[in-house]
Design a protein around this motif. Structure first.
Motif, mmCIF file in Angstrom:
data_model
loop_
_atom_site.group_PDB
_atom_site.id
_atom_site.type_symbol
_atom_site.label_atom_id
_atom_site.label_comp_id
_atom_site.label_asym_id
_atom_site.label_seq_id
_atom_site.Cartn_x
_atom_site.Cartn_y
_atom_site.Cartn_z
ATOM 1 N N VAL B 155 -11.598 1.785 -0.679
ATOM 2 C CA VAL B 155 -10.401 2.651 -0.911
ATOM 3 C C VAL B 155 -9.522 2.232 0.486
ATOM 4 C CG1 VAL B 155 -9.521 4.929 -0.772
ATOM 5 C CG2 VAL B 155 -11.596 4.414 -2.186
ATOM 6 N N GLU B 183 -1.569 -0.410 -5.851
ATOM 7 C CA GLU B 183 -3.102 -0.713 -6.286
ATOM 8 C C GLU B 183 -3.484 0.654 -6.826
ATOM 9 O OE1 GLU B 183 -5.293 -3.120 -7.311
ATOM 10 O OE2 GLU B 183 -3.599 -4.509 -6.947
ATOM 11 N N LYS B 184 -4.670 0.684 -7.234
ATOM 12 C CA LYS B 184 -5.517 2.136 -7.878
ATOM 13 C C LYS B 184 -5.788 2.738 -6.593
ATOM 14 C CE LYS B 184 -8.220 3.709 -11.177
ATOM 15 N NZ LYS B 184 -7.483 4.865 -12.001
ATOM 16 N N ASN B 185 -6.674 1.707 -5.790
ATOM 17 C CA ASN B 185 -7.231 2.662 -4.644
ATOM 18 C C ASN B 185 -6.556 2.382 -3.333
ATOM 19 O OD1 ASN B 185 -9.490 3.833 -5.938
ATOM 20 N ND2 ASN B 185 -10.479 1.987 -6.097
ATOM 21 N N TYR B 186 -5.302 2.725 -3.382
ATOM 22 C CA TYR B 186 -4.399 2.344 -2.304
ATOM 23 C C TYR B 186 -3.425 3.871 -1.735
ATOM 24 C CZ TYR B 186 -0.211 0.888 0.300
ATOM 25 O OH TYR B 186 0.550 0.501 1.401
ATOM 26 N N LYS B 187 -3.669 4.428 -0.743
ATOM 27 C CA LYS B 187 -3.127 5.591 -0.469
ATOM 28 C C LYS B 187 -2.213 5.449 1.010
ATOM 29 C CE LYS B 187 -4.440 10.258 1.012
ATOM 30 N NZ LYS B 187 -5.082 11.409 0.552
ATOM 31 N N GLU B 188 -1.208 6.143 1.192
ATOM 32 C CA GLU B 188 -0.232 6.144 2.521
ATOM 33 C C GLU B 188 -0.596 7.570 2.872
ATOM 34 O OE1 GLU B 188 3.659 4.970 2.228
ATOM 35 O OE2 GLU B 188 3.346 2.962 1.676
ATOM 36 N N ALA B 198 -8.009 11.872 6.103
ATOM 37 C CA ALA B 198 -8.142 11.151 4.859
ATOM 38 C C ALA B 198 -9.549 10.115 4.892
ATOM 39 C CB ALA B 198 -6.873 10.179 4.478
ATOM 40 N N THR B 201 -12.853 12.043 4.862
ATOM 41 C CA THR B 201 -13.200 12.834 3.562
ATOM 42 C C THR B 201 -13.184 11.925 2.566
ATOM 43 O OG1 THR B 201 -10.926 13.554 3.136
ATOM 44 C CG2 THR B 201 -12.265 15.181 4.336
ATOM 45 N N THR B 202 -12.665 10.985 2.449
ATOM 46 C CA THR B 202 -12.998 9.768 1.364
ATOM 47 C C THR B 202 -13.979 8.821 1.619
ATOM 48 O OG1 THR B 202 -10.561 9.845 1.476
ATOM 49 C CG2 THR B 202 -11.538 8.515 -0.178
ATOM 50 N N PRO B 203 -15.047 8.758 0.615
ATOM 51 C CA PRO B 203 -16.210 7.665 0.754
ATOM 52 C C PRO B 203 -15.561 6.522 0.537
ATOM 53 C CG PRO B 203 -16.991 9.625 -0.600
ATOM 54 C CD PRO B 203 -15.476 9.914 -0.311
#
Lengths: 314, 287
Positions: B155, B183-188, B198, B201-203
């Protein structure tokens, strides 16, 4: 000095003094009235001025966008890559609308149900417990909801769905639903309570069950109030920023699944506004998005007003 | 007689002039006056606030207002004239990827900021190379087992475009490589604090942050090309992900602004408070 010749004079004298005193007081009241009237007038004008300036400023900056790119590119393109001069906001607009719709799908049945419970079914002690709790929920800052979403809801969604990230429309809609729930519930509650008692009595007299009374008589009679409650909830959902930003993932792409990280108008503005140059197309397009939000809430409020007027006419 | 008078006048004038100049010097030392507005990078904000506190103790007549929003706001505020100093995590007087140079601005180096690659505590990997990081951020490597970890999707969490941390990380850790967008597993995330929460808390999450933020048990810093992310390794030159922090000014700084920047660059501040805040003195990198 000498005693008055007869009672009458004394009386006339006192009443004259009284009149004088009263005139003084009257004048003071008049002055007070006019001062407060001007004060209120000034307040309202100042408010209108500020509001007007906000609209003019946002609108002016927003419209500058169309000197750089065409409205078509902005409204109908799904490609938002400002670093490469692509400013398509369609994905955000669609996402905003679908997020709001999803929020309402989750929140409306629950909150109207709770309103019915509050107004029609619950015993008094439960009512006097639920209502203050709902009022309290409105007062919690949205960033707190967002943080809870980030630290409690997202890990839960990840476990349930098996997704890697969990951010996306569903997470945002769940957080928003919790936020708009008290608003919709309390206003619908008031609308249901306002349905005259005689309607219910008449229905019961005809042999209706409680469910029939609620579904066939009370809810239709309160429908206008409930609709305006839903619209008020909607305005809150459309404009909410901080809570959404923390759980939606902030990837500028169209949401094709409930768990794909995505971005809505508000979250995109707040993520990028501090990082763009003042006189850039990027800045203008963010202002255009803000202006769009302003227009959406304006239309929604207009709808509430129209509904309210119709109800008064009926 | 006449000559005597002339002499007296000259002497008097000289005395007055000397006194005045002395008085002037004394007054200048005491009454450095002015208002300094600092805007820009949040990474540099703790440093600016500490320096402002100390500087105002020395010069009570100087008022310093500091706020942080994001690196690029610094030079922008200076350009618009609403700030005297724009704190920025990169040298905004030259072009960097994504941002044009701000003309007529001078970059004053004030600190060294180290950055670290961080992962969630459940990630087994503890060393990544430039190539691996490039692959991960470009979206070519999507599973941890490809870089020696367990079989789980990576992620990727990154900062929004325009963040100084992102600009520097991209330049130093990814060798200028791209950061994948859709992408699916992409976050800002919007700030260093959000990034930390983030990742924590995100494995299976990977991200990057200022080294000072690497604390607690939820996140851990991974080695970069086999080198641990420590201030010592930055100073001895083996750890490469770091950048100078700059105070941008419109032209050369003058007056109180100049004094303030000089104070921040002074040995006393650099070796004292700046080190305590876990930044690295600029002198450590120039020797």
């Amino acid at each position: 000095m000498g005693a008055p010749v007869h009672g009458l004079t004394a009386k006339t004298q006192t009443s004259l003094e009284e009149v004088k005193r009263n005139t003084k007081r009257h004048r003071r009241h008049l002055l007070g009235n006019s001062i407060s009237r001007y004060y209120f007038l000034f307040s309202i004008l100042a408010l209108c001025l500020v509001l007007g300036l906000v609209i003019v400023f946002i609108g002016k900056t927003a419209l500058l966008l169309f000197t750089r790119i065409s409205p078509q590119d902005f409204f109908f393109s799904f490609n938002w890559t400002p670093e490469e001069d692509a400013f398509g906001a369609a994905a955000f607009i669609v996402n905003t609308l679908s997020l709001t719709a999803l929020t309402l799908v989750i929140a409306v049945p629950i909150s109207v149900g709770m309103a019915v419970l509050c107004a029609e079914i619950a015993p008094n002690w439960l009512k006097s417990f639920i209502r203050p709790v709902l009022d309290l929920l409105v007062g919690i800052p949205s960033i707190v909801y967002g943080y809870l979403g980030l630290t409690v809801l997202l890990p839960f969604l990840r476990r349930v769905s098996g997704e890697g990230l969990g951010d996306g429309l569903l997470a945002a809609a769940l957080v928003l639903a919790l936020m708009v729930l008290p608003t919709i519930c309390r206003i619908s509650d008031d609308a249901i309570v306002a349905v005259p008692r005689k309607y219910r009595d008449a229905a019961y007299a005809l042999g209706s069950t409680r469910l029939q009374v609620i579904m066939r008589v009370v809810l239709p009679a309160a429908s206008r109030g409930i609709i305006s409650a839903v619209i008020l909830g909607m305005t809150r959902a459309v404009g909410e920023t901080m809570a959404v930003v923390m759980v939606i993932g902030n990837t500028p792409q169209l949401a094709k699944s409930l768990f794909a990280p995505t971005s809505v108008l508000t979250s995109n503005i707040v993520m990028q506004i501090s990082n763009v140059e003042f006189d850039s197309t990027w800045n203008y397009s963010l202002h255009m998005m803000a202006f769009l939000l302003l227009l959406i809430s304006f239309v929604l409020i207009l709808i509430i007003r129209l509904l309210g007027r119709k109800r008064r006419d009926a | 007689m006449k000559m005597f008078k002339k002499f007296t006048v000259t002497a008097l004038t000289a005395v007055i002039a000397v006194t005045a100049s002395f008085a002037g010097v004394a007054a200048a030392a005491d009454s450095l006056k002015g208002k300094i507005t600092v805007n820009g990078s949040t990474a540099l904000l703790p440093l600016t606030l500490q320096a402002a506190k100390e500087f105002q103790k020395l010069h009570p007549k100087v008022k310093i207002a500091a706020s942080g929003k994001g690196s690029v706001t610094g030079p922008q505020a200076v350009k618009k004239g609403i700030a005297d100093i724009g704190a920025c995590d990169w040298d905004a007087s030259i072009d960097v990827p994504g941002f044009k140079a701000f003309d007529g601005q001078v970059a004053n180096k004030v600190a060294v900021i180290p950055f670290a690659t961080i992962v969630n505590k459940n990630v087994g990997v503890d060393n990544l190379t430039t190539e691996q990081l490039k692959g991960i951020y470009a979206g070519k490597i999507t599973n941890w087992k490809e870089v020696g970890g367990s079989d789980a999707n990576i992620v990727v969490i990154t900062r929004a475009f325009g963040s100084g941390t992102r600009v520097n990380y991209q330049a130093k850790a990814l060798g200028g490589g791209d950061i994948v967008k859709k992408e699916k597993n992409y976050k800002e995330t919007g700030s260093s604090g959000d990034m930390k929460t983030a990742i924590g808390t995100t494995p299976n999450a990977i991200g990057y942050i200022d080294l000072v933020y690497v604390t607690g048990n939820d996140i851990k810093a991974v080695k970069f090309n086999g080198v641990e992310a420590t201030t010592d390794n930055v100073i001895n030159g083996s750890y490469k992900i770091w950048a100078y922090g700059y105070y941008m000014t419109k032209g050369q700084p003058t007056g109180a602004t100049k004094e303030f920047i000089e104070y921040v660059q002074s040995k006393k501040f650099q070796q004292g408070s700046l080190k305590k805040l876990k930044f690295i003195p600029i002198s450590a990198m120039q020797s």
